[in-house]
Motif scaffolding. Structure first.
Motif, PDB file in Angstrom:
ATOM      1  N   UNK A 174      77.359  56.785  23.693  1.00  0.00           N
ATOM      2  CA  UNK A 174      77.156  55.556  24.456  1.00  0.00           C
ATOM      3  C   UNK A 174      75.998  54.734  23.908  1.00  0.00           C
ATOM      4  N   UNK A 175      74.955  55.412  23.432  1.00  0.00           N
ATOM      5  CA  UNK A 175      73.754  54.697  23.007  1.00  0.00           C
ATOM      6  C   UNK A 175      73.855  54.179  21.580  1.00  0.00           C
ATOM      7  N   UNK A 176      74.536  54.922  20.698  1.00  0.00           N
ATOM      8  CA  UNK A 176      74.551  54.564  19.284  1.00  0.00           C
ATOM      9  C   UNK A 176      75.954  54.454  18.691  1.00  0.00           C
ATOM     10  N   UNK A 177      76.971  54.768  19.472  1.00  0.00           N
ATOM     11  CA  UNK A 177      78.333  54.635  18.975  1.00  0.00           C
ATOM     12  C   UNK A 177      78.813  55.791  18.129  1.00  0.00           C
ATOM     13  N   UNK A 178      78.136  56.934  18.185  1.00  0.00           N
ATOM     14  CA  UNK A 178      78.582  58.091  17.400  1.00  0.00           C
ATOM     15  C   UNK A 178      79.762  58.775  18.097  1.00  0.00           C
ATOM     16  N   UNK A 179      80.464  59.596  17.331  1.00  0.00           N
ATOM     17  CA  UNK A 179      81.651  60.282  17.850  1.00  0.00           C
ATOM     18  C   UNK A 179      81.312  61.718  18.236  1.00  0.00           C
ATOM     19  N   UNK A 180      81.936  62.195  19.315  1.00  0.00           N
ATOM     20  CA  UNK A 180      81.701  63.550  19.804  1.00  0.00           C
ATOM     21  C   UNK A 180      83.025  64.298  19.873  1.00  0.00           C
ATOM     22  N   UNK A 181      82.925  65.621  19.879  1.00  0.00           N
ATOM     23  CA  UNK A 181      84.141  66.437  19.895  1.00  0.00           C
ATOM     24  C   UNK A 181      84.519  66.926  21.280  1.00  0.00           C
ATOM     25  N   UNK A 182      83.629  66.757  22.258  1.00  0.00           N
ATOM     26  CA  UNK A 182      83.792  67.208  23.646  1.00  0.00           C
ATOM     27  C   UNK A 182      83.513  68.698  23.829  1.00  0.00           C
ATOM     28  N   UNK A 183      83.372  69.461  22.745  1.00  0.00           N
ATOM     29  CA  UNK A 183      83.200  70.912  22.896  1.00  0.00           C
ATOM     30  C   UNK A 183      81.847  71.289  23.482  1.00  0.00           C
ATOM     31  N   UNK A 184      80.878  70.368  23.441  1.00  0.00           N
ATOM     32  CA  UNK A 184      79.572  70.617  24.052  1.00  0.00           C
ATOM     33  C   UNK A 184      79.548  70.241  25.526  1.00  0.00           C
ATOM     34  N   UNK A 185      80.648  69.693  26.029  1.00  0.00           N
ATOM     35  CA  UNK A 185      80.647  69.127  27.369  1.00  0.00           C
ATOM     36  C   UNK A 185      81.275  70.067  28.389  1.00  0.00           C
ATOM     37  N   UNK A 186      80.864  69.885  29.643  1.00  0.00           N
ATOM     38  CA  UNK A 186      81.365  70.678  30.764  1.00  0.00           C
ATOM     39  C   UNK A 186      82.031  69.750  31.773  1.00  0.00           C
ATOM     40  N   UNK A 187      82.641  70.343  32.796  1.00  0.00           N
ATOM     41  CA  UNK A 187      83.224  69.539  33.867  1.00  0.00           C
ATOM     42  C   UNK A 187      82.171  68.649  34.514  1.00  0.00           C
ATOM     43  N   UNK A 188      80.954  69.178  34.646  1.00  0.00           N
ATOM     44  CA  UNK A 188      79.872  68.388  35.252  1.00  0.00           C
ATOM     45  C   UNK A 188      79.531  67.179  34.384  1.00  0.00           C
ATOM     46  N   UNK A 189      79.574  67.354  33.062  1.00  0.00           N
ATOM     47  CA  UNK A 189      79.316  66.222  32.162  1.00  0.00           C
ATOM     48  C   UNK A 189      80.376  65.140  32.318  1.00  0.00           C
ATOM     49  N   UNK A 190      81.635  65.555  32.429  1.00  0.00           N
ATOM     50  CA  UNK A 190      82.719  64.596  32.615  1.00  0.00           C
ATOM     51  C   UNK A 190      82.563  63.874  33.949  1.00  0.00           C
ATOM     52  N   UNK A 191      82.192  64.628  34.984  1.00  0.00           N
ATOM     53  CA  UNK A 191      81.968  64.007  36.297  1.00  0.00           C
ATOM     54  C   UNK A 191      80.860  62.965  36.221  1.00  0.00           C
ATOM     55  N   UNK A 192      79.809  63.252  35.466  1.00  0.00           N
ATOM     56  CA  UNK A 192      78.701  62.317  35.351  1.00  0.00           C
ATOM     57  C   UNK A 192      79.131  61.053  34.616  1.00  0.00           C
ATOM     58  N   UNK A 193      79.904  61.207  33.547  1.00  0.00           N
ATOM     59  CA  UNK A 193      80.409  60.047  32.814  1.00  0.00           C
ATOM     60  C   UNK A 193      81.221  59.142  33.735  1.00  0.00           C
ATOM     61  N   UNK A 194      82.079  59.762  34.535  1.00  0.00           N
ATOM     62  CA  UNK A 194      82.922  58.989  35.449  1.00  0.00           C
ATOM     63  C   UNK A 194      82.077  58.331  36.539  1.00  0.00           C
ATOM     64  N   UNK A 195      81.128  59.074  37.084  1.00  0.00           N
ATOM     65  CA  UNK A 195      80.267  58.530  38.146  1.00  0.00           C
ATOM     66  C   UNK A 195      79.447  57.347  37.645  1.00  0.00           C
ATOM     67  N   UNK A 196      78.895  57.484  36.430  1.00  0.00           N
ATOM     68  CA  UNK A 196      78.031  56.440  35.880  1.00  0.00           C
ATOM     69  C   UNK A 196      78.803  55.342  35.165  1.00  0.00           C
ATOM     70  N   UNK A 197      80.133  55.492  35.058  1.00  0.00           N
ATOM     71  CA  UNK A 197      80.979  54.523  34.373  1.00  0.00           C
ATOM     72  C   UNK A 197      80.491  54.303  32.942  1.00  0.00           C
ATOM     73  N   UNK A 198      80.203  55.406  32.266  1.00  0.00           N
ATOM     74  CA  UNK A 198      79.725  55.345  30.892  1.00  0.00           C
ATOM     75  C   UNK A 198      80.921  55.145  29.966  1.00  0.00           C
ATOM     76  N   UNK A 199      81.016  53.947  29.424  1.00  0.00           N
ATOM     77  CA  UNK A 199      82.205  53.584  28.673  1.00  0.00           C
ATOM     78  C   UNK A 199      81.825  52.569  27.594  1.00  0.00           C
ATOM     79  N   UNK A 200      82.417  52.664  26.391  1.00  0.00           N
ATOM     80  CA  UNK A 200      83.452  53.613  25.998  1.00  0.00           C
ATOM     81  C   UNK A 200      82.858  54.951  25.559  1.00  0.00           C
TER      82      UNK A 200
END
Length: 432
Positions: A116-142
């Motif tokens: 979100x801050x620099x436009x780099x790409x992630x694989x999602x393997x470092x992320x948890x359900x809580x991380x996804x919930x936070x992205x959705x809650x904060x409307x962090x996009x794209x």
């Protein structure tokens, strides 16, 4: 909780006597663990800060504008350490780096916050359900995701991470929540191409309209692949097949959704000997950082600027050094400029990447030693122009550790590093 390293003089925080060294614990009752928490909860007009000084907690209340900053600085932009990559991708470029260079060249980040801050790409393997919930809650996009394949078993094989397949389930969750997704597929010959590529494109297209674009790029293969997964480069004929596969599928998407969505990188077109698509095809250059439409964008910027370009104040001779990928385009643009400005002489040099090997053709991965070997002893004129991407972020060093000034001294010519922008390139040629 995060430690404050500085408080801006005269700021809202300074007026409340917050000090460097204090610990920020929470904003409006929400625990602060990193920059995303901080920026999200700071948007309230009335904020209650919970802080700690020398082990004692205290509270501060501040009234502010919705997006006003309060003047706090922290020890790192993320406010905690970067999340390192836990994958061992079969195509990882960093694994193909020789040893003995600066430490930062070997750091593998896989940090969703940098997406979100620099436009780099992630694989999602470092992320948890809580991380996804936070992205959705904060409307962090794209969110920008390195997908590579939507086949769970193949993704585990390619990334050598047992979570690589299961985290694909995060994509539809994000799409259903309205989070925009940009994706990339690094294509490995005989692994995720052919029918697997078609499967991946079908699966990703199902995420539309949340999906805004997907780049298909070839794996970068250096000469330092001993002991790594056996990969070989695509042949020109295979590059042609990849382009046709992507173009055929993207045409169907355009008919169905009004958007092409899928784009092969410039490198596939160049190696296949095909002309690059028009500017309209790239739909606003959503995948420019992945080498998709970069040359087309550069050419259009150059030609647009050329129409109103000032004349050189005096006769001028310059040399442009670049990699194989950009050499034909820059040679053509130099010829167009020479017809308009006879007092300007431009020589374009095609520099072989001897450090990483001939399969690496982009200017951004040329080293100072590569430039030196190709240009030493040549008359370079008033200036040598190179791509700014050849240097690290600070703009001072090449990958090999040579400085820009050192290269200029050895070649006896000023070295000008130019951003990847056609108008700025024209200005540099003209000496503006």
């Amino acid at each position: 909780m995060v430690k404050i390293c500085a408080v801006e003089e005269g700021s809202l925080a300074a007026k409340k006597r917050i000090l460097a060294g204090d610990i920020l614990l929470a904003i409006n009752g929400h625990e602060i663990s990193d920059v995303l928490d901080y920026r999200f909860y700071l948007t309230e007009r009335r904020i209650a800060l919970l802080l700690s000084r020398e082990g004692k907690e205290y509270k501060v209340k501040i009234k502010k504008g919705e997006y006003d900053d309060i003047g706090l600085s922290f020890f790192s932009p993320l406010m905690d350490g970067k999340h390192t990559c836990r994958n061992k991708c079969i195509f990882c470029f960093i694994d193909q780096m020789p040893k003995g260079y600066r430490d930062t060249l070997y750091f593998k980040d896989d940090d969703s916050r940098l997406s979100f801050l620099q436009g780099s790409y992630v694989t999602l393997t470092n992320m948890t359900d809580a991380d996804i919930d936070r992205i959705i809650k904060m409307r962090l996009s794209p969110i920008r995701v390195s997908v590579h394949t939507t086949n769970p078993e193949l993704r585990v094989k390619m990334m050598k991470n047992p979570r690589a397949g299961e985290v694909l389930s995060y994509l539809p969750r994000l799409a259903e929540a309205g989070i925009t997704i940009s994706a990339q597929i690094v294509l490995c010959r005989g692994v995720n191409d052919g029918e697997e590529l078609l499967r991946s494109m079908h699966d990703l297209a199902a995420l539309y309209p949340a999906l805004d674009s997907v780049s298909v790029v070839p794996a970068g293969l250096t000469r330092f692949r001993e002991g790594l997964y056996p990969l070989s480069p695509f042949t020109p004929e295979e590059c042609l097949a990849v382009v046709r596969t992507v173009e055929d599928f993207s045409a169907k998407c355009q008919a169905a959704y009004g958007a092409y969505l899928f784009h092969a990188s410039d490198e596939f077109y160049l190696k296949a000997g095909l002309p690059l698509p028009s500017e309209e095809h790239y739909e606003g250059y959503l995948q420019l950082e992945n080498g998709v439409g970069m040359l087309t964008s550069f050419e259009n910027e150059f030609l647009d600027a050329l129409a109103d370009a000032p004349k050189p104040a005096a006769p001028r001779r310059v040399t442009v050094a670049t990699g194989h990928a950009a050499y034909p385009l820059l040679s053509r643009l130099a010829a167009i400029l020479a017809e308009k400005e006879p007092s300007l002489t431009v020589s374009v040099e095609d520099v072989e990447n001897e450090f990483f090997g001939p399969e690496i053709t982009v200017a951004g991965l040329l080293t100072g030693e590569d430039y030196l070997k190709a240009l030493v002893g040549k008359s370079l004129g008033d200036a040598l122009l190179i791509s700014r991407t050849s240097l690290r972020a600070e703009g001072d060093l090449f990958l090999c550790g040579m400085s820009k000034e050192e290269l200029a001294d050895k070649l006896g010519t000023p070295v000008v590093a130019v951003e990847n922008d056609g108008a700025l390139f024209l200005n540099a040629l003209l000496g503006v």
